[in-house]
Motif scaffolding. Sequence first.
Motif, PDB file in Angstrom:
ATOM      1  N   TYR A  28      35.871  -0.672  55.436  1.00 28.82           N
ATOM      2  CA  TYR A  28      35.312   0.163  54.383  1.00 28.82           C
ATOM      3  C   TYR A  28      36.424   0.990  53.736  1.00 28.82           C
ATOM      4  CZ  TYR A  28      30.878  -1.041  56.545  1.00 28.82           C
ATOM      5  OH  TYR A  28      29.807  -1.720  57.055  1.00 28.82           O
ATOM      6  N   GLY A  29      36.259   1.286  52.464  1.00 32.90           N
ATOM      7  CA  GLY A  29      37.261   2.043  51.755  1.00 32.90           C
ATOM      8  C   GLY A  29      38.438   1.166  51.366  1.00 32.90           C
ATOM      9  N   GLU A  30      39.492   1.807  50.888  1.00 36.14           N
ATOM     10  CA  GLU A  30      40.662   1.070  50.415  1.00 36.14           C
ATOM     11  C   GLU A  30      41.924   1.635  51.057  1.00 36.14           C
ATOM     12  OE1 GLU A  30      42.890  -0.238  46.241  1.00 36.14           O
ATOM     13  OE2 GLU A  30      41.181   1.147  46.222  1.00 36.14           O
ATOM     14  N   LEU A  31      42.657   0.766  51.725  1.00 32.54           N
ATOM     15  CA  LEU A  31      43.944   1.129  52.309  1.00 32.54           C
ATOM     16  C   LEU A  31      45.057   0.652  51.390  1.00 32.54           C
ATOM     17  CD1 LEU A  31      45.751   2.167  54.656  1.00 32.54           C
ATOM     18  CD2 LEU A  31      45.598  -0.154  55.618  1.00 32.54           C
ATOM     19  N   GLN A  32      45.918   1.570  50.984  1.00 33.05           N
ATOM     20  CA  GLN A  32      47.075   1.248  50.160  1.00 33.05           C
ATOM     21  C   GLN A  32      48.329   1.722  50.888  1.00 33.05           C
ATOM     22  OE1 GLN A  32      46.058   3.420  46.565  1.00 33.05           O
ATOM     23  NE2 GLN A  32      45.315   1.557  45.579  1.00 33.05           N
ATOM     24  N   LEU A  33      49.241   0.793  51.149  1.00 26.59           N
ATOM     25  CA  LEU A  33      50.478   1.140  51.842  1.00 26.59           C
ATOM     26  C   LEU A  33      51.628   1.200  50.851  1.00 26.59           C
ATOM     27  CD1 LEU A  33      50.215  -1.064  55.063  1.00 26.59           C
ATOM     28  CD2 LEU A  33      49.675   1.369  54.810  1.00 26.59           C
TER      29      LEU A  33
ATOM     30  N   ARG B 138      54.672   2.057  52.112  1.00 29.95           N
ATOM     31  CA  ARG B 138      55.763   1.607  52.964  1.00 29.95           C
ATOM     32  C   ARG B 138      55.180   1.108  54.275  1.00 29.95           C
ATOM     33  NH1 ARG B 138      58.516   5.623  52.353  1.00 29.95           N
ATOM     34  NH2 ARG B 138      58.157   6.906  54.215  1.00 29.95           N
ATOM     35  N   HIS B 139      55.635  -0.048  54.714  1.00 27.76           N
ATOM     36  CA  HIS B 139      55.173  -0.614  55.981  1.00 27.76           C
ATOM     37  C   HIS B 139      56.342  -1.357  56.608  1.00 27.76           C
ATOM     38  CE1 HIS B 139      52.574  -3.645  58.363  1.00 27.76           C
ATOM     39  NE2 HIS B 139      52.669  -2.513  59.038  1.00 27.76           N
ATOM     40  N   GLN B 140      57.118  -0.610  57.381  1.00 25.13           N
ATOM     41  CA  GLN B 140      58.326  -1.139  57.985  1.00 25.13           C
ATOM     42  C   GLN B 140      58.308  -0.859  59.479  1.00 25.13           C
ATOM     43  OE1 GLN B 140      60.991   1.308  55.784  1.00 25.13           O
ATOM     44  NE2 GLN B 140      60.962   0.018  53.945  1.00 25.13           N
ATOM     45  N   ALA B 141      59.237  -1.481  60.186  1.00 24.13           N
ATOM     46  CA  ALA B 141      59.320  -1.234  61.628  1.00 24.13           C
ATOM     47  C   ALA B 141      59.640   0.222  61.922  1.00 24.13           C
ATOM     48  CB  ALA B 141      60.381  -2.142  62.246  1.00 24.13           C
ATOM     49  N   ALA B 142      60.376   0.875  61.010  1.00 24.60           N
ATOM     50  CA  ALA B 142      60.823   2.237  61.266  1.00 24.60           C
ATOM     51  C   ALA B 142      59.963   3.308  60.616  1.00 24.60           C
ATOM     52  CB  ALA B 142      62.270   2.406  60.794  1.00 24.60           C
ATOM     53  N   ALA B 143      59.109   2.952  59.654  1.00 25.56           N
ATOM     54  CA  ALA B 143      58.345   3.977  58.945  1.00 25.56           C
ATOM     55  C   ALA B 143      57.125   3.360  58.287  1.00 25.56           C
ATOM     56  CB  ALA B 143      59.209   4.671  57.894  1.00 25.56           C
ATOM     57  N   VAL B 144      56.105   4.212  58.085  1.00 24.14           N
ATOM     58  CA  VAL B 144      54.884   3.768  57.422  1.00 24.14           C
ATOM     59  C   VAL B 144      54.375   4.906  56.538  1.00 24.14           C
ATOM     60  CG1 VAL B 144      53.395   4.522  59.332  1.00 24.14           C
ATOM     61  CG2 VAL B 144      52.596   2.734  57.778  1.00 24.14           C
ATOM     62  N   ALA B 145      53.877   4.557  55.364  1.00 22.20           N
ATOM     63  CA  ALA B 145      53.318   5.554  54.453  1.00 22.20           C
ATOM     64  C   ALA B 145      52.196   4.910  53.659  1.00 22.20           C
ATOM     65  CB  ALA B 145      54.385   6.095  53.498  1.00 22.20           C
ATOM     66  N   GLY B 146      51.158   5.682  53.376  1.00 26.05           N
ATOM     67  CA  GLY B 146      50.065   5.120  52.607  1.00 26.05           C
ATOM     68  C   GLY B 146      48.907   6.077  52.459  1.00 26.05           C
ATOM     69  N   ARG B 147      47.807   5.513  51.963  1.00 28.13           N
ATOM     70  CA  ARG B 147      46.583   6.277  51.747  1.00 28.13           C
ATOM     71  C   ARG B 147      45.386   5.370  52.046  1.00 28.13           C
ATOM     72  NH1 ARG B 147      44.243   8.275  45.827  1.00 28.13           N
ATOM     73  NH2 ARG B 147      42.467   9.507  46.613  1.00 28.13           N
ATOM     74  N   TRP B 148      44.407   5.936  52.743  1.00 28.08           N
ATOM     75  CA  TRP B 148      43.156   5.225  53.009  1.00 28.08           C
ATOM     76  C   TRP B 148      42.028   6.166  52.596  1.00 28.08           C
ATOM     77  CZ3 TRP B 148      41.626   2.614  58.337  1.00 28.08           C
ATOM     78  CH2 TRP B 148      40.584   1.720  58.103  1.00 28.08           C
ATOM     79  N   ALA B 149      41.181   5.685  51.689  1.00 28.15           N
ATOM     80  CA  ALA B 149      40.134   6.549  51.148  1.00 28.15           C
ATOM     81  C   ALA B 149      38.808   5.817  51.042  1.00 28.15           C
ATOM     82  CB  ALA B 149      40.543   7.089  49.775  1.00 28.15           C
TER      83      ALA B 149
END
Length: 258
Positions: free
Chosen positions: A100-105, A107-118
């Motif tokens: 449910y909702g929308e996940l937008q990444l 950055r998705h790397q072995a060392a870091a992750v960033a995004g939004r899920w709403a």
Amino acid sequence: MGAAQAQSASGHFRYGTARLAVQHAVAVAEEPTDLAEQRRTLVFLSAAPLDAQRIAAAFDPLDAVREQAPPGGFVRICITADGNECGLFYSPEGFNSGGYGELQLQRHQAAAVAGRWALAEGDFLGTPYDFDLRFDAPVVPAPGNALPAGGGAPGAAYSAWLAALAQGDVAALRRMGGEDARWRFPEDDPGTVKESLKSLRDGEPVQAVIARGRQHGDEVVLWVEGVDRDEIRRRGRVLMRRDASGWHRVESDLESVE
């Protein structure tokens, strides 16, 4: 480093009348099996800082967060190796959601992750919920040193424990079972011994191939695969711990393989 490794987070999770405003993010790597495609990133969001190293070192990261008891609870976001969501968990309500909702990444790397899920509006059995969660954090790896195929001495101890379990060698299981053996295999209670044998055999391979391991102090995680007594192939992880008498199997997290 601990809690200082937590990076930025913002947004909220609302479930009924409960609302958590998140300000801190911790991301850790999880390897439920030895297959690279099954690796996951777990992002924990909270109102107060969490100890990232403690979470990364835990056999069960979720338990490590619960033990820290962040005020207002926490949210766990699961992200697969290919960048999809694999579920959202909200505590203290024990609410699970996925798809449910929308996940937008971003950055998705072995060392870091960033995004939004709403999700603007949701309903679970009559309880409304919504969330808008933003996160940006380094992925904290599990600490420790790699062990080769076979798992070294901890791997040998696990294999010996499996052999004793398969044979019903209670005397050997008492020697190799650590502190748990005292209550699992009491000498004056054959009924408890029988139940312990049955419980431990359920889902545990008769023999295991140990792909590798990771040692952190007196704890080792082994990645294993094998067939159980019901001819079901199992794959996953085993936690071993060392005390004065040697290495002992503590816990298994094994799944059936289709």
